[in-house]
Design an enzyme around this catalytic site. Structure first.
Site, mmCIF file in Angstrom:
data_model
loop_
_atom_site.group_PDB
_atom_site.id
_atom_site.type_symbol
_atom_site.label_atom_id
_atom_site.label_comp_id
_atom_site.label_asym_id
_atom_site.label_seq_id
_atom_site.Cartn_x
_atom_site.Cartn_y
_atom_site.Cartn_z
ATOM 1 N N LYS A 170 -8.083 45.109 38.695
ATOM 2 C CA LYS A 170 -7.918 43.984 39.615
ATOM 3 C C LYS A 170 -8.238 42.633 39.009
ATOM 4 C CE LYS A 170 -8.935 46.545 43.797
ATOM 5 N NZ LYS A 170 -9.936 46.714 44.850
ATOM 6 N N GLY A 172 -16.046 51.553 29.203
ATOM 7 C CA GLY A 172 -15.839 52.988 29.080
ATOM 8 C C GLY A 172 -14.421 53.352 28.670
ATOM 9 N N ARG A 218 -24.952 55.358 25.854
ATOM 10 C CA ARG A 218 -26.012 54.353 26.007
ATOM 11 C C ARG A 218 -27.352 54.833 25.463
ATOM 12 N NH1 ARG A 218 -25.178 51.329 31.826
ATOM 13 N NH2 ARG A 218 -23.985 49.583 30.978
#
Ligand code: 3PG
Ligand code: MG
Length: 393
Positions: free
Chosen positions: A196, A349, A38
């Site tokens: 999920k 990521g 970043r």
């Protein structure tokens, strides 16, 4: 999703006090920066402002401290050290900028301490926003990763500052996303991995009205396999969302979209680099099996889809690619994305780690730094920081 705002490159910065909000919220391990992605992506804006002769103040949050408490573990000190190194000039960390504004020469840079130490930051407090605005002649919003937060340093300050514009990273992110989503080349495919369904439910639903194919990956795919009436053995999945997953498949059909659920998988007996791998049809999964990758037949189908795609949004791997025997699906899918002519955007990521591991970077059209902001943009939500910039155009 019109994005009309001032851009940093449109303004004369010489001798001006330029306050740049970036997302330097990097992962720290033992006080050291674990991934500088970043920061590296933010450098273009800092260098541009330095070269243009601005007095450059950079601000960012780091983690989620309790406001009013200066938690030393969430100090931006390691980031200041990193910036000094890569810019080849001293970047001091300024901790009392609200009381005593930094005094800089043209081309000098200061980093302001974690904005979330300030009371009122997350509430987008008016006083605090005005306090930030007093530091500058020009406010530059460049924190794409935090553009979905209406906070004092991402939103309020921009309403009070004499001028407000988008930095180079934010502009590039919005241009790339706009290109992918405003009038996408079709077919458009989104790959949505992750543990999920529950955390991605609204994204999955919204994407169904945008994409032609929605490819589930990881634990999300397992819930869809279960929704087709198959056992997923010991695999990670969400029993409570099986019915919802079935509804999404129906919803997709009604919208002329498709959710291609894996027909075969690679299973192991434990989540381990030593677990032997076995290919199985989804109807043959046993109680002791753990799904850790998509199978070769599914991989072939997905890879063909990528070759035909006009636009691909890649958000998450399809298997445990960190273990060689379960890396085939993600590797082949990644190769297919990289070699396809589609406009491809990747984020997250894990996705970035897979791109690195398989050397796919040059084949991906744009790699985004956004997390939650990216997903909210995909859902078609207005990002508060972007709305603020548009109001100041
Ligand atoms: C992120 O890492 O997602 C951004 O920096 C935003 O952080 P936040 O979720 O704590 O607002
Ligand atoms: Mg977050």
């Amino acid at each position: 999703m019109a994005t009309k705002f001032k851009r940093l490159s449109d303004l004369d910065l010489e001798g001006r006090r330029v306050l740049v909000r970036q997302d330097l919220n990097v992962p720290l391990r033992d006080g050291k920066i674990a991934s500088a992605t970043r920061i590296d992506a933010s450098l273009q804006t800092i260098k541009f402002a330095i070269d243009a002769g601005a007095k450059v103040m950079i601000m960012s949050h780091l983690g989620r401290p309790v406001e009013g408490q200066r938690d030393p573990r969430l100090s931006l000190l390691p980031v200041a050290a990193y910036l000094s190194k890569v810019l080849g000039k001293t970047v001091n960390l300024d901790t009392d900028y609200l009381e005593k504004p930094p005094c800089l020469d043209n081309g000098e840079v200061a980093l302001l301490e974690n904005v979330r130490f300030n009371i009122g930051e997350s509430a987008d407090d008016r006083e605090l926003s005005a306090g930030y605005a007093r530091l500058c002649d020009i406010y530059v919003m460049d924190a794409f990763g935090t553009a979905h937060r209406a906070q004092a340093s991402t939103h309020g300050v921009g309403l009070h500052a004499p001028e407000a514009c988008a930095g180079l990273l934010l502009s590039a992110e919005l241009d790339a996303l706009g290109q992918a989503l405003a009038s996408p080349q079709r077919p458009m495919i989104a790959i949505v991995g992750g543990a999920k369904v529950s955390t991605k439910l609204t994204v999955l639903e919204s994407l169904l009205s945008v994409v032609d194919q929605l490819v589930p990956g990881g634990g999300i795919a397992n819930t869809f396999i279960a929704a087709q009436g198959h056992s997923v053995g010991k695999s990670l999945y969400e029993p409570k969302l099986v019915e919802h997953a079935s509804k999404l498949i129906e919803m997709a059909k009604m919208r002329d979209a498709d959710i291609p659920v894996p027909v075969d998988v690679v299973v192991g007996q434990s989540f381990s680099v030593r677990s032997p791998a076995q290919v199985k049809r989804v109807e043959d999964i046993e109680d002791s099996d753990l799904i850790l990758d998509i199978g070769p037949e599914t991989t072939r189908v997905y890879a063909e889809m990528m070759q035909l795609a006009g636009t691909i949004v890649w958000n998450g791997p399809v298997g445990v690619f960190e273990f060689e025997q379960f890396s085939g699906g993600t590797r082949e899918l990644g190769n297919a994305i990289a070699s396809s002519n589609a406009f491809s955007i990747a984020r997250g990521g894990d996705t970035l780690a897979a791109i690195d591991q398989f050397g796919l970077g040059s084949g991906i059209s744009y790699i985004s730094t956004g997390g939650g902001a990216f997903l909210e943009y995909l859902e078609g939500k207005t990002l508060p920081a972007v709305a603020m910039l548009e109001s100041r155009a």
